[in-house]
Scaffold this active site. Sequence first.
Site, PDB file in Angstrom:
ATOM      1  N   PRO A  38       0.841  -1.079   0.128  1.00  0.00           N
ATOM      2  CA  PRO A  38      -0.234  -0.073   0.075  1.00  0.00           C
ATOM      3  C   PRO A  38       0.791   1.596  -0.151  1.00  0.00           C
ATOM      4  CG  PRO A  38      -0.442  -1.515   1.839  1.00  0.00           C
ATOM      5  CD  PRO A  38       0.640  -1.751   1.550  1.00  0.00           C
ATOM      6  N   LYS A  39       0.583   2.212  -1.237  1.00  0.00           N
ATOM      7  CA  LYS A  39       0.922   3.556  -0.452  1.00  0.00           C
ATOM      8  C   LYS A  39       0.550   4.171   0.608  1.00  0.00           C
ATOM      9  CE  LYS A  39       2.787   7.410  -3.450  1.00  0.00           C
ATOM     10  NZ  LYS A  39       2.355   8.321  -2.496  1.00  0.00           N
ATOM     11  N   TRP A  40       1.281   4.505   1.414  1.00  0.00           N
ATOM     12  CA  TRP A  40       0.570   5.640   3.160  1.00  0.00           C
ATOM     13  C   TRP A  40       0.808   6.413   2.543  1.00  0.00           C
ATOM     14  CZ3 TRP A  40      -1.271   2.146   6.248  1.00  0.00           C
ATOM     15  CH2 TRP A  40      -1.278   0.819   5.910  1.00  0.00           C
ATOM     16  N   GLU A 185      -3.075   6.386  -0.681  1.00  0.00           N
ATOM     17  CA  GLU A 185      -3.272   6.817  -2.062  1.00  0.00           C
ATOM     18  C   GLU A 185      -3.133   5.829  -3.193  1.00  0.00           C
ATOM     19  OE1 GLU A 185      -1.253  10.716  -1.642  1.00  0.00           O
ATOM     20  OE2 GLU A 185       0.705   9.423  -0.730  1.00  0.00           O
TER      21      GLU A 185
END
Length: 334
Positions: A38-40, A185
């Site tokens: 995941p893109k935090w 994101e």
Amino acid sequence: MSEDVPSSLRPPVSLALAKGGESVPAEGALPGGCMYEPKWDGFRLAIVAGADGVSLWSRQGRDLSRYFPELLEAAATQVPPGCVLDGEAVIWTGDRLDFDALQRRLVTSKGTLPAAAQEHPASFAAFDLLAVAGHDIRSTPLSERRKLLEQLAADWEPPLNLSPVTRDRAEALRWFEELHHAGLEGLVVKGAAQPYQGAVRQWIKVKRREVVDVVCGAVIGPINRPQYVVAGLPVDGRLRIVGRSVPLSAKASRELALYIRSPDGEHPWPAVITETMLNRFSKDKGPVALTLVEPIVVEISADTAWTGNSFRHAVRYLRPRPELATEDVQLPSR
């Protein structure tokens, strides 16, 4: 004697970077196969646990230790000396990431920090391990570093967390479609065989984008050859500037020029603004001249980083929507 971080990783730490991608790569697209994460939506943070204590460092090389006392305390008790972690500091408000609350930490006074940390506690999502037991392991393939990270994190308790990863592209695509509701994101994609290279864009980030209607109240550049769209949305009952587009292509510029004209009467925006009104992260504080136009609805593509009163990143102009009324445009849902 406790271990210390290797001299090659004395802070500030040079962190690996990602380049933008338009689609989620196939499973075999990167060396060793793809690992999807995941893109935090948070602050990139390196945790450096040395023999003399723990410190927290931003991607820009700034010591952020005092701003996140809860992370500092957790790392001091749960990360052994001689380790360097790469990850993301985030704050949750309910079931959604809250970037604004995270930003407020950096302007919170020392006296009120304990209360801020208690009211909106930060968490850390670790996704890489750069050093362990005093040894620099950046030359080790990511798949091996991940195994060591999982062993290190086995006994962690919040606010320290292990960021999830998958090699299954189908699962990654489910994350991509579902996790944006929580404010994530998109995805970061890495090669399992890749070493860790600081300051190199070796990874691929794929951001989820949504189509949104905004009001074009101004452009940058001549009205017959606009270079950027200046986007507006109704915030607190007024049409406010919420961002700008990436540079328009020649075709998009010609198309938009057919639909925009000088304003009929008084305009809600000034003709000159500061750069920070278009991008609050910009270091350029100089003035920006606007070419004011009669407000018109345009369709844009934006990533999910909507703060509630602005887009954090430049948007992409798609097409004019002259058939829509500007008063019907609404704020994006969070």
